[in-house]
Design a protein around this motif. Structure first.
Motif, PDB file in Angstrom:
ATOM      1  N   GLU A 150       0.834  -1.278   0.021  1.00 44.96           N
ATOM      2  CA  GLU A 150       0.081  -0.144  -0.065  1.00 44.96           C
ATOM      3  C   GLU A 150       0.700   1.359  -0.011  1.00 44.96           C
ATOM      4  N   THR A 151       0.139   2.241  -0.307  1.00 42.97           N
ATOM      5  CA  THR A 151       0.937   3.712  -0.095  1.00 42.97           C
ATOM      6  C   THR A 151       0.785   4.091   1.268  1.00 42.97           C
ATOM      7  N   GLU A 152       1.660   5.395   1.529  1.00 44.57           N
ATOM      8  CA  GLU A 152       1.659   5.760   3.070  1.00 44.57           C
ATOM      9  C   GLU A 152       0.167   6.264   3.519  1.00 44.57           C
ATOM     10  N   LYS A 153      -0.517   6.777   2.670  1.00 44.76           N
ATOM     11  CA  LYS A 153      -1.767   7.250   2.900  1.00 44.76           C
ATOM     12  C   LYS A 153      -2.886   6.808   2.025  1.00 44.76           C
ATOM     13  N   PRO A 154      -3.479   5.688   2.262  1.00 43.51           N
ATOM     14  CA  PRO A 154      -4.223   4.989   1.356  1.00 43.51           C
ATOM     15  C   PRO A 154      -5.627   5.936   1.297  1.00 43.51           C
ATOM     16  N   THR A 155      -6.320   6.107   0.030  1.00 39.39           N
ATOM     17  CA  THR A 155      -7.397   6.810   0.233  1.00 39.39           C
ATOM     18  C   THR A 155      -8.731   6.092  -0.235  1.00 39.39           C
ATOM     19  N   SER A 156      -8.715   5.061   0.516  1.00 39.20           N
ATOM     20  CA  SER A 156      -9.939   4.075   0.278  1.00 39.20           C
ATOM     21  C   SER A 156     -11.287   4.865   0.556  1.00 39.20           C
ATOM     22  N   ILE A 157     -12.607   4.523  -0.155  1.00 42.78           N
ATOM     23  CA  ILE A 157     -13.674   4.980   0.225  1.00 42.78           C
ATOM     24  C   ILE A 157     -14.456   3.668   1.108  1.00 42.78           C
ATOM     25  N   ARG A 158     -14.480   2.823   0.733  1.00 47.94           N
ATOM     26  CA  ARG A 158     -15.524   1.836   1.670  1.00 47.94           C
ATOM     27  C   ARG A 158     -14.460   1.220   2.436  1.00 47.94           C
ATOM     28  N   ARG A 159     -13.974   1.878   3.407  1.00 46.60           N
ATOM     29  CA  ARG A 159     -12.906   1.871   4.562  1.00 46.60           C
ATOM     30  C   ARG A 159     -13.428   0.482   5.299  1.00 46.60           C
TER      31      ARG A 159
ATOM     32  N   VAL B  34     -14.372  -2.117   4.629  1.00 42.65           N
ATOM     33  CA  VAL B  34     -14.021  -3.134   3.923  1.00 42.65           C
ATOM     34  C   VAL B  34     -12.683  -3.347   2.950  1.00 42.65           C
ATOM     35  N   CYS B  35     -12.059  -2.537   3.511  1.00 41.17           N
ATOM     36  CA  CYS B  35     -10.471  -2.229   3.090  1.00 41.17           C
ATOM     37  C   CYS B  35      -9.201  -2.717   3.906  1.00 41.17           C
ATOM     38  N   PHE B  36      -8.826  -3.760   3.777  1.00 38.61           N
ATOM     39  CA  PHE B  36      -7.520  -4.477   4.484  1.00 38.61           C
ATOM     40  C   PHE B  36      -6.571  -3.308   4.468  1.00 38.61           C
ATOM     41  N   SER B  37      -6.512  -2.277   3.434  1.00 40.15           N
ATOM     42  CA  SER B  37      -5.567  -1.222   3.706  1.00 40.15           C
ATOM     43  C   SER B  37      -5.847  -0.389   4.923  1.00 40.15           C
ATOM     44  N   GLU B  38      -6.796  -0.522   5.665  1.00 41.78           N
ATOM     45  CA  GLU B  38      -7.107   0.505   6.794  1.00 41.78           C
ATOM     46  C   GLU B  38      -6.236   0.469   7.696  1.00 41.78           C
ATOM     47  N   ALA B  39      -5.451  -1.147   7.836  1.00 36.44           N
ATOM     48  CA  ALA B  39      -4.413  -1.491   8.987  1.00 36.44           C
ATOM     49  C   ALA B  39      -3.242  -0.474   8.806  1.00 36.44           C
ATOM     50  N   VAL B  40      -3.057   0.253   7.695  1.00 37.80           N
ATOM     51  CA  VAL B  40      -1.879   1.193   7.656  1.00 37.80           C
ATOM     52  C   VAL B  40      -2.187   2.368   8.715  1.00 37.80           C
ATOM     53  N   TYR B  41      -3.399   2.903   8.967  1.00 39.03           N
ATOM     54  CA  TYR B  41      -3.840   3.965   9.711  1.00 39.03           C
ATOM     55  C   TYR B  41      -4.046   3.211  11.228  1.00 39.03           C
TER      56      TYR B  41
ATOM     57  N   VAL C 175       0.091  -5.978   5.742  1.00 40.64           N
ATOM     58  CA  VAL C 175       0.007  -4.718   4.863  1.00 40.64           C
ATOM     59  C   VAL C 175       1.140  -4.078   5.092  1.00 40.64           C
ATOM     60  N   VAL C 176       2.052  -3.730   4.235  1.00 44.92           N
ATOM     61  CA  VAL C 176       3.354  -2.949   4.219  1.00 44.92           C
ATOM     62  C   VAL C 176       3.086  -1.511   3.371  1.00 44.92           C
ATOM     63  N   VAL C 177       3.691  -0.548   3.634  1.00 45.05           N
ATOM     64  CA  VAL C 177       3.633   0.681   2.999  1.00 45.05           C
ATOM     65  C   VAL C 177       4.814   0.436   2.014  1.00 45.05           C
ATOM     66  N   ASP C 178       4.674  -0.084   0.625  1.00 47.65           N
ATOM     67  CA  ASP C 178       5.564  -0.169  -0.216  1.00 47.65           C
ATOM     68  C   ASP C 178       5.164  -0.031  -1.576  1.00 47.65           C
ATOM     69  N   PRO C 179       4.700   1.266  -1.844  1.00 47.80           N
ATOM     70  CA  PRO C 179       4.441   1.514  -3.462  1.00 47.80           C
ATOM     71  C   PRO C 179       5.243   1.193  -4.357  1.00 47.80           C
ATOM     72  N   GLU C 180       6.561   0.976  -4.140  1.00 48.26           N
ATOM     73  CA  GLU C 180       7.464   0.695  -5.231  1.00 48.26           C
ATOM     74  C   GLU C 180       7.811  -0.780  -5.483  1.00 48.26           C
ATOM     75  N   GLY C 181       6.989  -1.636  -4.596  1.00 47.01           N
ATOM     76  CA  GLY C 181       7.265  -2.974  -4.665  1.00 47.01           C
ATOM     77  C   GLY C 181       8.756  -3.635  -4.162  1.00 47.01           C
ATOM     78  N   ALA C 182       9.249  -3.059  -3.249  1.00 53.05           N
ATOM     79  CA  ALA C 182      10.668  -3.681  -2.949  1.00 53.05           C
ATOM     80  C   ALA C 182      10.463  -4.916  -2.474  1.00 53.05           C
ATOM     81  N   TYR C 183       9.439  -5.227  -1.559  1.00 57.55           N
ATOM     82  CA  TYR C 183       9.195  -6.593  -1.107  1.00 57.55           C
ATOM     83  C   TYR C 183       9.078  -7.736  -2.051  1.00 57.55           C
ATOM     84  N   ILE C 184       8.703  -7.347  -3.216  1.00 57.67           N
ATOM     85  CA  ILE C 184       8.678  -8.411  -4.387  1.00 57.67           C
ATOM     86  C   ILE C 184       9.965  -9.128  -4.470  1.00 57.67           C
TER      87      ILE C 184
END
Length: 466
Positions: free
Chosen positions: A229-238, A240-247, A278-287
């Motif tokens: 994910e990005t550092e600040k995900p902008t999900s709408i249906r929060r 039901v979004c696993f990205s909310e773990a970032v916050y 869930v990791v903040v890694d928009p560049e995909g380094a963990y791949i």
């Protein structure tokens, strides 16, 4: 205090009868476990050098920013690697020696040893795992010449034996950090431990509501899923979004929990607890670090933001902006209608219609858009019942107004900076709160399609047809 690290990775694996470092443990090569953990210790370890004989190991070490030295005379014994390591580093207060077949050691343990050396700078520091001496060990600079004087197949243990009065033991209580992999029996025992899920790793780029359906399907069928994910995900249906773990640190959706992971060890800890890291890694380094069997682009950006077909043995993208056969192996149709979830093996998905899904006859009326550019302010929450004409929030004192009666099913986080015209919420005219907390039919359909695509490519990669 300057402590350098020397990773000994030039062994001959005589007891394994094959190169053990290149064997996979928990989805990735054995050598990557220790190198990934050491990378996380850069904040307190100085120079890091890997002394090895395999180009794959050395190349990966270089990709992490480590120094490397190829040892073509490793058959003469471990002492050759020790010398090469020391000789190719700047003088340091201490040298920490790692073995490359100790995959389970944690950053916290390495830091504990480092801290002990900081308090005992003239002593040899060794870990005591449940009372048994092990690796890594730290030798102060005053033992440098003695280490350089070693010969044959001997290592730091010989120096330790000669100076028992110079040793400080650090107690480490653990069930497995001390384990190294020397024999096939050792290897089989570890791959059958059941400490981690046995499935292969799949990386999902994006943790929004559509991605949730994908993540759920892959997780429930035994794959170990990592979400980028990005550092600040902008999900709408929060909700039901696993990205909310970032916050929030964690997010639970339909009995599955995602957790915000910040290191390789925390990723494995999440998997061992049956959670989604869930990791903040928009560049995909963990791949590159985790060698996933598949990468799925579920960002739904309607364009390719960097996905490459060779990112993994299996690559899949959802929605428009990708060409199957060029950008990825398979594209998944995301437009509602007859073709939703169709697997595309050549070509692209349909262009986005830009029309919201129809619920009880409402489409555009359901969606809340930002009236201006700025920070979104609201006192409403997902799940609130609203009436047509109610003010849901504002941007720069310009009101966001409900166009129908219903329940707020999605709403961007308060304080997020939004662009004019950006979607920031949606209202469900059915007025039932339960739809706010369950994965949508569209997300489930796409999730099933992604799972199908993964299985097809894994089982019959040379026999694809739509």
């Amino acid at each position: 205090m300057n402590v350098s690290a020397i990773v000994l990775a030039a062994g001959l694996s005589r007891r394994m009868n094959q190169n053990k470092l290149l064997m996979k443990l928990d989805g990735i090569e054995i050598y990557k476990h220790i190198l990934n953990t050491i990378e996380e210790c850069k904040e307190f370890i100085g120079e890091i050098i890997v002394v090895g004989k395999d180009s794959e190991v050395l190349y990966y070490a270089e990709s992490l920013g480590f120094k490397t030295k190829q040892n073509n005379i490793s058959y003469l014994g471990q002492s050759t690697s020790i010398k090469m390591g020391i000789e190719n580093l700047k003088p340091a207060d201490g040298y920490m020696f790692f073995v490359s077949d100790q995959p389970f050691i944690k950053k916290d343990t390495i830091k504990k040893l480092y801290d002990s050396f900081n308090e005992n700078r003239d002593k040899i520091i060794i870990p005591s795992y449940n009372g048994v001496k092990g690796n890594p060990s730290i030798f102060p600079h005053r033992f440098k010449e003695e280490l350089l004087g070693l010969s044959g197949d001997v290592g730091g243990k010989d120096v330790i034996k000669k100076h028992p009065e110079e040793i400080v033991k650090v107690d480490i209580r653990t069930d497995k950090e001390h384990i190294d992999i020397d024999t096939m029996e050792d290897y089989k025992k570890q791959i059958n431990r059941g400490d981690f899920m046995k499935g292969e790793v799949i990386v999902v780029k994006g943790g929004g509501d559509i991605a949730s359906g994908i993540i759920q399907k892959l997780h429930r069928t035994g794959f170990r899923v990592l979400v980028l994910e990005t550092e600040k995900p902008t999900s709408i249906r929060r909700t039901v979004c696993f990205s909310e773990a970032v916050y929030d640190g964690k997010m639970k959706i339909e009995s599955i929990t995602s957790v915000h992971a910040k290191s390789i060890q925390e990723i494995y800890d999440a998997w061992s607890n049956d959670c989604i890291p869930v990791v903040v890694d928009p560049e995909g380094a963990y791949i590159n670090k985790l060698n996933p069997i598949a990468v799925v682009d579920a960002i739904i950006a309607k364009k390719n933001t960097g996905m490459k077909k060779d990112a993994a043995p299996v690559t899949i993208a959802v929605g428009s902006g990708f060409e199957a056969g060029k950008d990825v192996h398979i594209v998944i149709e995301s437009n509602r209608g007859h073709n939703l979830g169709r697997l595309i093996f050549s070509g692209s998905a349909e262009q986005n219609t830009m029309e919201p899904g129809n619920i009880d006859g409402f489409t555009f009326e359901r969606v809340l858009y930002s009236p201006d550019e700025g920070n979104f302010i609201t006192n409403h929450k997902i799940g609130n019942l609203v009436k047509k004409g109610d003010i849901i929030g504002s941007v720069n004192d310009k009101s966001v107004v409900a166009k129908l009666d219903g329940v707020i099913r999605g709403l961007i986080r308060e304080g997020v900076y939004v662009a004019e015209g950006q979607k920031i919420g949606d209202i469900d005219p059915r007025g039932d709160e339960k739809y706010c907390y369950s994965i949508s039919d569209k997300a489930r359909a796409i999730g099933g399609a992604v799972l199908e695509a993964v299985l097809i490519l894994l089982q019959q990669p040379n026999n694809l047809s739509s």
